[in-house]
Design a protein around this motif. Structure first.
Motif, PDB file in Angstrom:
ATOM      1  N   LEU A   1     -49.227  13.332 -56.470  1.00  0.00           N
ATOM      2  CA  LEU A   1     -49.415  14.719 -56.835  1.00  0.00           C
ATOM      3  C   LEU A   1     -48.851  15.637 -55.746  1.00  0.00           C
ATOM      4  CD1 LEU A   1     -50.592  16.746 -58.853  1.00  0.00           C
ATOM      5  CD2 LEU A   1     -52.729  16.571 -57.644  1.00  0.00           C
ATOM      6  N   TYR A   2     -49.062  15.270 -54.500  1.00  0.00           N
ATOM      7  CA  TYR A   2     -48.555  16.108 -53.413  1.00  0.00           C
ATOM      8  C   TYR A   2     -47.035  16.107 -53.375  1.00  0.00           C
ATOM      9  CZ  TYR A   2     -53.356  16.273 -51.833  1.00  0.00           C
ATOM     10  OH  TYR A   2     -54.706  16.474 -51.773  1.00  0.00           O
ATOM     11  N   LEU A   3     -46.441  14.970 -53.685  1.00  0.00           N
ATOM     12  CA  LEU A   3     -44.981  14.906 -53.740  1.00  0.00           C
ATOM     13  C   LEU A   3     -44.455  15.794 -54.862  1.00  0.00           C
ATOM     14  CD1 LEU A   3     -42.373  13.693 -52.655  1.00  0.00           C
ATOM     15  CD2 LEU A   3     -42.723  11.760 -54.200  1.00  0.00           C
ATOM     16  N   ALA A   4     -45.122  15.809 -56.001  1.00  0.00           N
ATOM     17  CA  ALA A   4     -44.711  16.666 -57.112  1.00  0.00           C
ATOM     18  C   ALA A   4     -44.833  18.140 -56.732  1.00  0.00           C
ATOM     19  CB  ALA A   4     -45.549  16.372 -58.350  1.00  0.00           C
ATOM     20  N   LYS A   5     -45.900  18.493 -56.034  1.00  0.00           N
ATOM     21  CA  LYS A   5     -46.054  19.882 -55.603  1.00  0.00           C
ATOM     22  C   LYS A   5     -44.989  20.264 -54.579  1.00  0.00           C
ATOM     23  CE  LYS A   5     -50.878  20.699 -56.567  1.00  0.00           C
ATOM     24  NZ  LYS A   5     -52.094  21.327 -56.094  1.00  0.00           N
ATOM     25  N   THR A   6     -44.667  19.341 -53.682  1.00  0.00           N
ATOM     26  CA  THR A   6     -43.626  19.611 -52.687  1.00  0.00           C
ATOM     27  C   THR A   6     -42.277  19.816 -53.369  1.00  0.00           C
ATOM     28  OG1 THR A   6     -44.808  18.282 -51.058  1.00  0.00           O
ATOM     29  CG2 THR A   6     -42.493  18.726 -50.624  1.00  0.00           C
ATOM     30  N   CYS A   7     -41.969  18.967 -54.328  1.00  0.00           N
ATOM     31  CA  CYS A   7     -40.715  19.122 -55.077  1.00  0.00           C
ATOM     32  C   CYS A   7     -40.706  20.439 -55.843  1.00  0.00           C
ATOM     33  CB  CYS A   7     -40.515  17.952 -56.028  1.00  0.00           C
ATOM     34  SG  CYS A   7     -40.206  16.384 -55.212  1.00  0.00           S
ATOM     35  N   HIS A   8     -41.859  20.848 -56.356  1.00  0.00           N
ATOM     36  CA  HIS A   8     -41.950  22.128 -57.068  1.00  0.00           C
ATOM     37  C   HIS A   8     -41.672  23.298 -56.123  1.00  0.00           C
ATOM     38  CE1 HIS A   8     -43.214  24.968 -60.098  1.00  0.00           C
ATOM     39  NE2 HIS A   8     -44.050  25.515 -59.223  1.00  0.00           N
ATOM     40  N   TYR A   9     -42.185  23.230 -54.903  1.00  0.00           N
ATOM     41  CA  TYR A   9     -41.949  24.301 -53.940  1.00  0.00           C
ATOM     42  C   TYR A   9     -40.481  24.378 -53.532  1.00  0.00           C
ATOM     43  CZ  TYR A   9     -46.998  24.780 -53.491  1.00  0.00           C
ATOM     44  OH  TYR A   9     -48.327  24.986 -53.743  1.00  0.00           O
ATOM     45  N   PHE A  10     -39.795  23.233 -53.521  1.00  0.00           N
ATOM     46  CA  PHE A  10     -38.373  23.212 -53.195  1.00  0.00           C
ATOM     47  C   PHE A  10     -37.496  23.421 -54.428  1.00  0.00           C
ATOM     48  CE2 PHE A  10     -39.775  20.731 -49.380  1.00  0.00           C
ATOM     49  CZ  PHE A  10     -39.356  21.667 -48.449  1.00  0.00           C
ATOM     50  N   GLU A  11     -38.138  23.746 -55.558  1.00  0.00           N
ATOM     51  CA  GLU A  11     -37.463  24.060 -56.821  1.00  0.00           C
ATOM     52  C   GLU A  11     -36.575  22.923 -57.311  1.00  0.00           C
ATOM     53  OE1 GLU A  11     -35.584  27.826 -56.321  1.00  0.00           O
ATOM     54  OE2 GLU A  11     -37.487  28.864 -56.010  1.00  0.00           O
ATOM     55  N   GLU A  13     -36.796  20.794 -60.096  1.00  0.00           N
ATOM     56  CA  GLU A  13     -37.588  20.669 -61.317  1.00  0.00           C
ATOM     57  C   GLU A  13     -37.523  19.278 -61.939  1.00  0.00           C
ATOM     58  OE1 GLU A  13     -39.834  22.802 -62.416  1.00  0.00           O
ATOM     59  OE2 GLU A  13     -39.337  23.995 -60.659  1.00  0.00           O
ATOM     60  N   LYS A  14     -36.361  18.670 -61.996  1.00  0.00           N
ATOM     61  CA  LYS A  14     -36.258  17.342 -62.607  1.00  0.00           C
ATOM     62  C   LYS A  14     -37.037  16.312 -61.795  1.00  0.00           C
ATOM     63  CE  LYS A  14     -31.959  17.998 -65.044  1.00  0.00           C
ATOM     64  NZ  LYS A  14     -30.593  17.519 -65.274  1.00  0.00           N
ATOM     65  N   THR A  15     -36.944  16.400 -60.482  1.00  0.00           N
ATOM     66  CA  THR A  15     -37.692  15.486 -59.621  1.00  0.00           C
ATOM     67  C   THR A  15     -39.187  15.747 -59.746  1.00  0.00           C
ATOM     68  OG1 THR A  15     -35.834  15.507 -58.092  1.00  0.00           O
ATOM     69  CG2 THR A  15     -37.898  14.624 -57.268  1.00  0.00           C
ATOM     70  N   THR A  16     -39.564  17.011 -59.827  1.00  0.00           N
ATOM     71  CA  THR A  16     -40.969  17.366 -59.994  1.00  0.00           C
ATOM     72  C   THR A  16     -41.537  16.752 -61.262  1.00  0.00           C
ATOM     73  OG1 THR A  16     -40.627  19.462 -58.843  1.00  0.00           O
ATOM     74  CG2 THR A  16     -42.579  19.303 -60.231  1.00  0.00           C
ATOM     75  N   ASN A  17     -40.810  16.896 -62.369  1.00  0.00           N
ATOM     76  CA  ASN A  17     -41.290  16.357 -63.637  1.00  0.00           C
ATOM     77  C   ASN A  17     -41.378  14.836 -63.596  1.00  0.00           C
ATOM     78  OD1 ASN A  17     -41.451  18.941 -64.637  1.00  0.00           O
ATOM     79  ND2 ASN A  17     -39.444  18.865 -65.603  1.00  0.00           N
ATOM     80  N   ALA A  18     -40.382  14.183 -63.010  1.00  0.00           N
ATOM     81  CA  ALA A  18     -40.399  12.715 -62.933  1.00  0.00           C
ATOM     82  C   ALA A  18     -41.561  12.222 -62.084  1.00  0.00           C
ATOM     83  CB  ALA A  18     -39.072  12.220 -62.365  1.00  0.00           C
ATOM     84  N   VAL A  19     -41.791  12.850 -60.943  1.00  0.00           N
ATOM     85  CA  VAL A  19     -42.884  12.439 -60.057  1.00  0.00           C
ATOM     86  C   VAL A  19     -44.228  12.710 -60.720  1.00  0.00           C
ATOM     87  CG1 VAL A  19     -44.005  12.949 -57.848  1.00  0.00           C
ATOM     88  CG2 VAL A  19     -41.538  12.669 -57.951  1.00  0.00           C
ATOM     89  N   PHE A  20     -44.340  13.829 -61.433  1.00  0.00           N
ATOM     90  CA  PHE A  20     -45.598  14.140 -62.106  1.00  0.00           C
ATOM     91  C   PHE A  20     -45.897  13.143 -63.222  1.00  0.00           C
ATOM     92  CE2 PHE A  20     -48.383  16.525 -64.993  1.00  0.00           C
ATOM     93  CZ  PHE A  20     -49.401  16.821 -64.104  1.00  0.00           C
ATOM     94  N   VAL A  21     -44.874  12.712 -63.951  1.00  0.00           N
ATOM     95  CA  VAL A  21     -45.078  11.704 -64.999  1.00  0.00           C
ATOM     96  C   VAL A  21     -45.521  10.385 -64.380  1.00  0.00           C
ATOM     97  CG1 VAL A  21     -43.859  10.285 -66.696  1.00  0.00           C
ATOM     98  CG2 VAL A  21     -43.555  12.762 -66.694  1.00  0.00           C
ATOM     99  N   ILE A  22     -44.908   9.998 -63.273  1.00  0.00           N
ATOM    100  CA  ILE A  22     -45.316   8.767 -62.583  1.00  0.00           C
ATOM    101  C   ILE A  22     -46.767   8.892 -62.112  1.00  0.00           C
ATOM    102  CG2 ILE A  22     -44.925   7.370 -60.508  1.00  0.00           C
ATOM    103  CD1 ILE A  22     -41.909   8.000 -60.895  1.00  0.00           C
ATOM    104  N   PHE A  23     -47.126  10.049 -61.581  1.00  0.00           N
ATOM    105  CA  PHE A  23     -48.507  10.286 -61.156  1.00  0.00           C
ATOM    106  C   PHE A  23     -49.471  10.176 -62.341  1.00  0.00           C
ATOM    107  CE2 PHE A  23     -51.832  13.582 -61.163  1.00  0.00           C
ATOM    108  CZ  PHE A  23     -52.684  13.033 -60.220  1.00  0.00           C
ATOM    109  N   ALA A  24     -49.117  10.789 -63.469  1.00  0.00           N
ATOM    110  CA  ALA A  24     -49.997  10.771 -64.644  1.00  0.00           C
ATOM    111  C   ALA A  24     -50.185   9.353 -65.172  1.00  0.00           C
ATOM    112  CB  ALA A  24     -49.433  11.675 -65.737  1.00  0.00           C
ATOM    113  N   ILE A  25     -49.118   8.570 -65.208  1.00  0.00           N
ATOM    114  CA  ILE A  25     -49.219   7.187 -65.670  1.00  0.00           C
ATOM    115  C   ILE A  25     -50.094   6.374 -64.716  1.00  0.00           C
ATOM    116  CG2 ILE A  25     -47.911   5.057 -66.024  1.00  0.00           C
ATOM    117  CD1 ILE A  25     -45.620   6.868 -67.067  1.00  0.00           C
ATOM    118  N   GLY A  26     -49.878   6.547 -63.429  1.00  0.00           N
ATOM    119  CA  GLY A  26     -50.688   5.841 -62.439  1.00  0.00           C
ATOM    120  C   GLY A  26     -52.151   6.253 -62.494  1.00  0.00           C
ATOM    121  N   PHE A  27     -52.407   7.533 -62.668  1.00  0.00           N
ATOM    122  CA  PHE A  27     -53.776   8.027 -62.763  1.00  0.00           C
ATOM    123  C   PHE A  27     -54.465   7.444 -63.983  1.00  0.00           C
ATOM    124  CE2 PHE A  27     -57.159  10.924 -63.886  1.00  0.00           C
ATOM    125  CZ  PHE A  27     -57.679  11.313 -62.673  1.00  0.00           C
TER     126      PHE A  27
END
Length: 98
Positions: A1-11, A13-27
């Motif tokens: 989740l923190y990696l997704a937020k960091t990617c979001h702050y650096f704009e 977006e594609k990396t943010t979405n991919a990391v968030f999906v991986i986080f959601a699946i893992g969660f």
């Protein structure tokens, strides 16, 4: 989740979405599949006569499962919001940062 937020702050977006999906699946897999079907099943089904606070421990573990369901509900809402608008403007849990 923190990696997704960091990617979001650096704009990124594609990396943010991919990391968030991986986080959601893992969660989902760890907290809504493994935890209730292995951990909770073990604590509820196996009798622990040596543990005097067995009922209290299981109650708190079950409350934790309820919290996992609530948190996954928030994650799922964010996924639906991202799919509808192709981007998430704001985290639904976050307050305005002024």
């Amino acid at each position: 989740l923190y990696l997704a937020k960091t990617c979001h702050y650096f704009e990124m977006e594609k990396t943010t979405n991919a990391v968030f999906v991986i986080f959601a699946i893992g969660f989902f897999s760890s907290r809504l599949v493994v935890y209730p079907f292995i951990v909770l099943r073990s604590t509820w089904m196996e009798h622990h006569e040596l543990l005097p606070l067995h009922l209290h421990t299981n109650t708190f573990l079950t409350i934790l499962l309820c919290l996992h369901c609530f948190w996954f509900n928030l994650i799922f809402k964010m996924i639906l919001k991202a799919l509808r608008s192709s981007t998430v403007e704001q985290d639904i849990r976050s307050d305005d940062e002024d």
